[in-house]
Design a protein around this motif. Structure first.
Motif, PDB file in Angstrom:
ATOM      1  N   GLN A 176       0.746  -1.128  -0.038  1.00 38.90           N
ATOM      2  CA  GLN A 176       0.144  -0.022   0.074  1.00 38.90           C
ATOM      3  C   GLN A 176       0.747   1.335   0.130  1.00 38.90           C
ATOM      4  O   GLN A 176       1.999   1.274   0.226  1.00 38.90           O
ATOM      5  CB  GLN A 176      -1.032  -0.061   1.260  1.00 38.90           C
ATOM      6  CG  GLN A 176       0.060   0.062   2.620  1.00 38.90           C
ATOM      7  CD  GLN A 176      -1.066  -0.509   3.700  1.00 38.90           C
ATOM      8  OE1 GLN A 176      -1.729  -1.114   3.687  1.00 38.90           O
ATOM      9  NE2 GLN A 176      -0.674  -0.223   4.789  1.00 38.90           N
ATOM     10  N   PHE A 177       0.355   2.310  -0.418  1.00 40.61           N
ATOM     11  CA  PHE A 177       0.773   3.703  -0.401  1.00 40.61           C
ATOM     12  C   PHE A 177       1.108   3.922   1.080  1.00 40.61           C
ATOM     13  O   PHE A 177       0.294   3.569   1.853  1.00 40.61           O
ATOM     14  CB  PHE A 177       0.114   4.763  -0.921  1.00 40.61           C
ATOM     15  CG  PHE A 177       0.367   4.819  -2.590  1.00 40.61           C
ATOM     16  CD1 PHE A 177       1.619   5.662  -2.865  1.00 40.61           C
ATOM     17  CD2 PHE A 177      -0.467   4.675  -3.460  1.00 40.61           C
ATOM     18  CE1 PHE A 177       1.665   5.867  -4.092  1.00 40.61           C
ATOM     19  CE2 PHE A 177      -0.452   4.761  -4.648  1.00 40.61           C
ATOM     20  CZ  PHE A 177       0.797   5.353  -5.123  1.00 40.61           C
ATOM     21  N   ASP A 178       2.265   4.597   1.376  1.00 41.40           N
ATOM     22  CA  ASP A 178       2.515   4.871   2.659  1.00 41.40           C
ATOM     23  C   ASP A 178       2.838   6.628   3.160  1.00 41.40           C
ATOM     24  O   ASP A 178       3.572   7.241   2.033  1.00 41.40           O
ATOM     25  CB  ASP A 178       3.774   4.253   3.183  1.00 41.40           C
ATOM     26  CG  ASP A 178       4.242   4.545   4.811  1.00 41.40           C
ATOM     27  OD1 ASP A 178       3.472   3.930   5.446  1.00 41.40           O
ATOM     28  OD2 ASP A 178       4.982   5.351   4.921  1.00 41.40           O
ATOM     29  N   TYR A 179       2.165   7.144   3.849  1.00 48.92           N
ATOM     30  CA  TYR A 179       2.153   8.395   4.092  1.00 48.92           C
ATOM     31  C   TYR A 179       2.715   9.045   5.468  1.00 48.92           C
ATOM     32  O   TYR A 179       2.693  10.031   6.019  1.00 48.92           O
ATOM     33  CB  TYR A 179       0.820   9.368   4.086  1.00 48.92           C
ATOM     34  CG  TYR A 179       0.263   8.756   2.510  1.00 48.92           C
ATOM     35  CD1 TYR A 179       0.680   9.639   1.510  1.00 48.92           C
ATOM     36  CD2 TYR A 179      -0.563   8.014   2.542  1.00 48.92           C
ATOM     37  CE1 TYR A 179       0.008   9.340   0.348  1.00 48.92           C
ATOM     38  CE2 TYR A 179      -1.464   7.483   1.380  1.00 48.92           C
ATOM     39  CZ  TYR A 179      -1.064   8.318   0.048  1.00 48.92           C
ATOM     40  OH  TYR A 179      -1.718   8.160  -1.044  1.00 48.92           O
ATOM     41  N   SER A 180       3.288   7.931   6.199  1.00 49.10           N
ATOM     42  CA  SER A 180       3.957   8.044   7.646  1.00 49.10           C
ATOM     43  C   SER A 180       5.584   8.605   7.622  1.00 49.10           C
ATOM     44  O   SER A 180       5.807   9.017   8.656  1.00 49.10           O
ATOM     45  CB  SER A 180       3.765   6.778   8.467  1.00 49.10           C
ATOM     46  OG  SER A 180       5.037   5.822   7.609  1.00 49.10           O
ATOM     47  N   GLN A 181       5.785   8.487   6.349  1.00 47.39           N
ATOM     48  CA  GLN A 181       7.288   8.834   6.328  1.00 47.39           C
ATOM     49  C   GLN A 181       7.587  10.288   5.825  1.00 47.39           C
ATOM     50  O   GLN A 181       6.416  10.837   5.042  1.00 47.39           O
ATOM     51  CB  GLN A 181       8.041   7.821   5.257  1.00 47.39           C
ATOM     52  CG  GLN A 181       7.962   6.363   5.492  1.00 47.39           C
ATOM     53  CD  GLN A 181       8.571   5.838   6.802  1.00 47.39           C
ATOM     54  OE1 GLN A 181       9.416   6.863   7.278  1.00 47.39           O
ATOM     55  NE2 GLN A 181       7.695   5.184   7.554  1.00 47.39           N
TER      56      GLN A 181
END
Length: 277
Positions: free
Chosen positions: A219-224
């Motif tokens: 999945q796409f990750d937006y935590s970084q």
């Protein structure tokens, strides 16, 4: 009356001439199909299998695009993966990459000079070896010395055709380390059900091989604190990586999810066969 009949004859003649011109244009586009390395009914899957098993680095073939009927696909082997590029007949010319060829002869001469092409992932490929549509094979057959059934009671429903999905991709991604959370550029190769990453494109041995049968999510990750990132979730660790562009990250996610969907399709068959009496 005669004027009307004359107009009708003139109109039908013009219509016939227009149809003839359209057919002539279509036939010019069809000239691609006369090439010795055009494979008429080859699917994307079969093209990958053929080039990976029997081709060389730089081997290529032309086939009809099954996704877009008005396009052709050039399938090219690049080391351990196969890449696919569009070839378009516009009605008056052949378009391939940044080049446009007004005749089939120009198109063929371009390939005869072994063009160098680069994909969005940064891979450079020299088109060296057109793969012929007819390949000589030895007409030699092994003699059967032993022939016996290994099981009893099985029926046609137990005869399930099965093969690992191919779908290959390679390219550089920036990957986050496991213990030390630094980011490093790594060369990734997706082949069959494995995702391998190397120190760089020239390295022969992978740093690690990830078995996608153990992956639970992509999945796409937006935590970084980075853009164009996505992650692969495994039981003991989640791997974070980033692509150069959002489109490239989307490509990786799509093909990885497709791989996982193929794996899930195969797993019930295997589990079912384990529990049959």
């Amino acid at each position: 009356m005669s004027a009307t009949r004359g107009d009708s004859v003139k109109s039908s003649k013009m219509s016939w001439e227009e149809d003839e011109e359209d057919e002539a244009e279509e036939c010019e586009g069809c000239e691609l199909e006369t090439l010795g390395w055009f494979h008429a009914n080859l699917s994307r899957h079969a093209a990958e299998a053929l080039l990976l098993s029997n081709g060389l680095d730089g081997s290529y073939l032309l086939r009809k695009s099954h996704e877009e009927p008005d396009f052709y696909s050039l399938s090219v082997r690049a080391k351990n993966s196969v890449k696919h590029f569009k070839v378009e007949w516009t009605g008056s010319s052949f378009k391939f990459g940044f080049n446009e060829f007004s005749s089939l002869q120009e198109f063929i001469e371009h390939f005869a000079n072994q063009p160098l092409i680069g994909s969005e992932t940064g891979t450079l490929i020299v088109l060296k070896h057109p793969y012929p549509k007819t390949v000589e094979e030895p007409s030699i057959y092994e003699s059967i010395r032993v022939h016996t059934a290994m099981m009893t009671g099985k029926t046609e429903t137990d005869l399930v055709a099965n093969a690992t999905s191919l779908g290959t991709k390679e390219g550089y991604l920036v990957k986050q380390g496991g213990r030390v959370k630094s980011w490093k550029n790594r060369w990734f190769i997706l082949h069959r059900n494995e995702l391998k990453y190397f120190k760089d494109q020239l390295s022969s041995e992978p740093i690690r091989t990830l078995d996608l049968t153990e992956c639970s999510a992509v999945q796409f990750d937006y935590s970084q604190d980075r853009v164009n990132c996505f992650c692969l979730v495994f039981p003991l660790r989640t791997y974070y990586m980033c692509a150069k562009t959002g489109a490239e990250a989307d490509e990786w996610i799509k093909i990885l999810r497709w791989k996982m969907a193929q794996i899930k399709k195969q797993q019930p068959q295997k589990m079912g066969s384990q529990f049959r009496p």
